[in-house]
Design an enzyme around this catalytic site. Structure first.
Site, PDB file in Angstrom:
ATOM      1  N   HIS A  96      -2.730   1.725   0.271  1.00 58.08           N
ATOM      2  CA  HIS A  96      -1.227   1.703   0.034  1.00 58.08           C
ATOM      3  C   HIS A  96      -0.834   0.431  -0.385  1.00 58.08           C
ATOM      4  O   HIS A  96       0.352  -0.038   0.133  1.00 58.08           O
ATOM      5  CB  HIS A  96      -0.491   2.396   1.533  1.00 58.08           C
ATOM      6  CG  HIS A  96      -0.700   3.858   1.567  1.00 58.08           C
ATOM      7  ND1 HIS A  96      -0.297   4.814   0.721  1.00 58.08           N
ATOM      8  CD2 HIS A  96      -1.360   4.437   2.651  1.00 58.08           C
ATOM      9  CE1 HIS A  96      -0.497   5.917   1.223  1.00 58.08           C
ATOM     10  NE2 HIS A  96      -1.338   5.918   2.143  1.00 58.08           N
TER      11      HIS A  96
ATOM     12  N   ASP B 196      -4.787   2.218   6.420  1.00 63.20           N
ATOM     13  CA  ASP B 196      -5.011   3.578   6.344  1.00 63.20           C
ATOM     14  C   ASP B 196      -5.342   4.062   4.811  1.00 63.20           C
ATOM     15  O   ASP B 196      -4.908   3.418   3.749  1.00 63.20           O
ATOM     16  CB  ASP B 196      -3.762   4.461   6.912  1.00 63.20           C
ATOM     17  CG  ASP B 196      -2.511   4.305   5.985  1.00 63.20           C
ATOM     18  OD1 ASP B 196      -2.284   2.983   5.939  1.00 63.20           O
ATOM     19  OD2 ASP B 196      -1.621   5.153   5.718  1.00 63.20           O
ATOM     20  N   GLU B 197      -5.855   5.225   4.677  1.00 59.49           N
ATOM     21  CA  GLU B 197      -6.233   5.859   3.562  1.00 59.49           C
ATOM     22  C   GLU B 197      -6.472   4.924   2.220  1.00 59.49           C
ATOM     23  O   GLU B 197      -5.836   4.828   1.378  1.00 59.49           O
ATOM     24  CB  GLU B 197      -4.879   6.677   3.011  1.00 59.49           C
ATOM     25  CG  GLU B 197      -4.304   7.672   4.192  1.00 59.49           C
ATOM     26  CD  GLU B 197      -3.211   8.765   3.772  1.00 59.49           C
ATOM     27  OE1 GLU B 197      -2.517   7.982   3.163  1.00 59.49           O
ATOM     28  OE2 GLU B 197      -3.286   9.818   4.192  1.00 59.49           O
ATOM     29  N   VAL B 198      -7.544   4.090   2.374  1.00 57.78           N
ATOM     30  CA  VAL B 198      -8.125   3.176   1.515  1.00 57.78           C
ATOM     31  C   VAL B 198      -8.897   4.010   0.548  1.00 57.78           C
ATOM     32  O   VAL B 198     -10.099   3.876   0.549  1.00 57.78           O
ATOM     33  CB  VAL B 198      -9.016   2.112   2.287  1.00 57.78           C
ATOM     34  CG1 VAL B 198      -9.250   0.925   1.454  1.00 57.78           C
ATOM     35  CG2 VAL B 198      -8.300   1.667   3.620  1.00 57.78           C
TER      36      VAL B 198
END
Length: 541
Positions: free
Chosen positions: A92, A148-150
């Site tokens: 992100h 998160d959400e790499v």
């Protein structure tokens, strides 16, 4: 504030990458947060932080000034709300890596989501961001470093080459970057503990987690925003993290922004169910396993997506969720709760029946009456049913006028325009797209369509002006423009275009006559009520 909650800390998440509120609104809303049961804030600044020097390009147009950050912290302290800043440092990273000057630090050249963990400059970049944020948050006990959400991790050219070497793995790549960033935080700010979102850790084997230094450096935040959260699975995950060496864990729920990227109204029942599930998780693990809970309130799914529910629109959901957490399981009409047992006895509800009532705007039968009454009193609203939010003066909390107007728009604007353009017999029968392209219309039909269209446009344009003024009191101009353009302008433009087409068809250059063959005029005459015929008219009524 007395509480039977298993979560000793309850942080409200402010997602500032979309619709950041003015400080004047935070002045009004922080006391309500505290009254509802919050004792902290997780502030995700993104591009609203006043970065300086080479990082100044990260600032949004209306970024807070340093003095405004200090005022936010003062207001938070005044209301006994502990502030935890959040800085994304891995995934992100769109607000950083979208800039041409920093694009060379992307993991995958085409995508600005993820930072390349191999470059020393990457760590220097996030280190500088962290130090500037911490410079305005002296004494912060925690700093959330995201992670998160790499997406696309391991897919960059450098990563591909690195992964070809034994025994390198994607998990190791992830852990090494977390370790480096957390190490920087602890080296430069030794009294601050880093937090990380847990999703990138979930699938890493327990022995690999234990062998790394990450469990000694960070506290994971286990997030799940679903109404059907796997309670048993979450309890097992808590146990796994504890065996891996993490001494403290957090939970993260959602009070808004988790049910659709373009969601305009908050489905309270979904979010209450989510919190009920988290209460069950907390009740199924050893006491104290979860230090606290973050009630996330996402404003965009990512830096480039549209706005979801505005903060004032989500306040009733936040109120319900905080009160549910504050009072623990006895805030809900569950089989084992005291309130639940009383309710079931009074209403002869079978012991194994559910009373959550998820079909309504709020599961009123599943929310203890005394807690529900307290929420309604704190917000100054007559009920927690979504349809009641549209009533003028339906609330007294800061931003309740926005909630009422947004509810009207979301429930009625598009439907009212669709009813005219797609279901009205005069529009569909005598002014179809075929007719509109050819400027073809019978004059009498204009008298049936035009007044309705003008009435709708006038009504909704007036509401638009009222909503615009309300939004301007809370948000900056770019947010006001974006929300109105996304949620009102398309429907208003359809009405404007219809009226323009009617005007052109009625003009001397238009074709106010029936087609030369297969005239449908007798059908029109039969369908028009005699009282509707304009006078004088050559049409026989």
């Amino acid at each position: 504030m007395s509480s039977s909650s298993p979560f000793k800390m309850r942080l409200v998440h402010l997602d500032l990458k979309g619709a950041p509120p003015k400080v004047s609104y935070l002045l009004e809303i922080f006391p309500l947060f505290r009254a509802l049961g919050a004792d902290g804030l997780l502030i995700e600044y993104e591009d609203m932080f006043p970065y300086e020097g080479p990082l100044r390009l990260l600032r949004a147009e209306h970024a807070y000034s340093p003095s405004e950050i200090r005022e936010i912290l003062r207001l938070a302290a005044l209301n006994e709300l502990e502030v935890v800043p959040l800085v994304q440092t891995f995934g992100h990273m769109e607000f950083v890596l979208k800039h041409e000057a920093l694009a060379h630090l992307r993991e995958v050249a085409l995508f600005p989501n993820t930072l390349n963990p191999h470059k020393a400059e990457s760590l220097a970049l996030v280190g500088a961001m962290i130090d500037q944020v911490m410079g305005l948050h002296p004494g912060a006990r925690w700093l959330h470093i995201g992670c998160d959400e790499v997406y696309y991790l391991g897919e960059g050219e450098t990563s591909r080459r690195w992964l070809q070497q034994e025994p390198n793995t994607k998990a190791e790549l992830c852990l090494s970057h977390m370790e480096a960033v957390a190490g920087h935080v602890l080296a430069q700010h030794p009294t601050t503990t880093p937090l990380v979102w847990d999703d990138m850790l979930r699938d890493i084997p327990e022995d690999q987690l234990s062998a790394s230094r990450v469990p000694q450096l960070v506290e994971p935040v286990l997030w799940d925003y679903g109404a059907d959260l796997d309670v048993h699975g979450k309890a097992l995950l808590v146990e796994k993290y504890q065996r891996s060496g993490f001494s403290q864990l957090w939970a993260a729920s959602a009070f808004k922004g988790a049910t659709g990227a373009s969601q305009a109204l908050t489905p309270i029942e979904h979010h209450l169910q989510n919190h009920m599930q988290w209460l069950q998780v907390a009740g199924g693990v050893p006491a104290g396993s979860l230090r606290g809970i973050v009630l996330t309130g996402w404003q965009r799914y990512d830096h480039f997506s549209v706005l979801c529910e505005l903060l004032p629109v989500g306040i009733p959901s936040l109120a319900v969720c905080l009160q549910a957490l504050l009072h623990g399981m006895d805030s809900l009409l569950l089989p084992g709760s005291r309130e639940g047992r009383r309710h079931r006895a009074k209403h002869s509800v079978p012991p194994n029946a559910t009373t959550l009532g998820l079909d309504s705007g709020l599961p009123a039968r599943g929310f203890a009456e005394n807690v529900k009454t307290r929420v309604e009193k704190l917000l100054g609203i007559p009920s927690l049913e979504m349809t009641d939010f549209a009533s003028e003066g339906a609330g007294s909390f800061p931003g309740s006028d926005i909630l009422a107007l947004v509810t009207q728009v979301s429930l009625h604007l598009r439907d009212s325009v669709d009813a005219l353009l797609e279901r009205d017999r005069y529009v569909t029968g005598w002014f179809s797209p075929y007719h509109r392209r050819r400027k073809l219309i019978h004059p009498v039909v204009i008298q049936h369509i035009q007044p309705q269209a003008l009435s709708l446009l006038t009504r909704w344009s007036a509401l638009r002006e009222e909503l615009e003024a309300a939004l301007q009191r809370v948000f900056y101009p770019d947010t006001v423009e974006e929300w109105l353009e996304e949620n009102m302008q398309p429907s208003l433009r359809r009405l404007q275009t219809l009226l323009e087409d009617l005007g052109e068809a009625a003009s001397p250059g238009g074709t106010q006559a029936r087609p030369p063959a297969g005239s449908a005029e007798p059908g029109l005459a039969a369908s028009l009520p005699s009282s509707s015929c304009p006078q004088p008219s050559t049409h026989s009524c």
